[in-house]
Design an enzyme around this catalytic site. Sequence first.
Site: not given
Length: 263
Positions: A154, A167, A171
Amino acid sequence: MTQQQQDSGQRDGDRPDTGKVALITGASRGIGYGIAEALVARGDRVCITGRGEDALKEAVERLGADRVIGFPGKAHDEAHQGAAVDRTMEEFGRVDYLVNNAGTNPVFGPLADLDLNVARKVYETNVISALGFAQLTWRAWQKDHGGAIVNIASIAGVSASPFIGAYGMSKAAMVNLTLQLAHEFAPGVRVNAIAPAVIKTKFAQAIYEGREAEAAASYPLGRLGAPQDVGGAAAFLTSDQSDWITGQTLMVDGGIFLNAGVH
């Protein structure tokens, strides 16, 4: 390939058949489904995984049960990982491509207040599961026959990502995992990552819901991403056209990073 699969392939008429097989995690909807759609369209056979058995069945029906099987389970469950790879090998006899797409983001807020158990859950699902699947597909097929792995990272992993820090950290780990595996699995297996910006999926809905035009206005290409955008990139990175590409992270971001420079 079983006799039933050969027969169904003959009934497909002019549908392409590459003879290659992909395992895609978290593919009952969203980005994973978009990738499965792209690989099936070019002629691959595919095993898709997902937590929801009903959603998985519906996805298989839409994609074509003659080319696709579903295997329900949680990506971070090691038993599920092994069983999914075994099922793919039993059904198709090979697993040329692995796409690690399964991911979670259960928390929104500053890292200063983050529950460390939640952080562990994010890493288990987003990173450790990807390594587990990579180990298993390597042993089952790729070590001796070659192939490709695509990890879905991401843009949150290559920049500051306020309020989704856990998150973003996971990533970023996916980007480094890609580098490590690309080095270790060469020359037979190529390993690359895709780093999407905001893609219009249920997973990212909270980011743009009710303000899509405003959110899209910040992208030089004037729109948010669609699962098919990532599907096309994954199809490229698992094709012969990318045979000299490994260890790379491809930004699929509508140009949003162009806005990071000096203004």
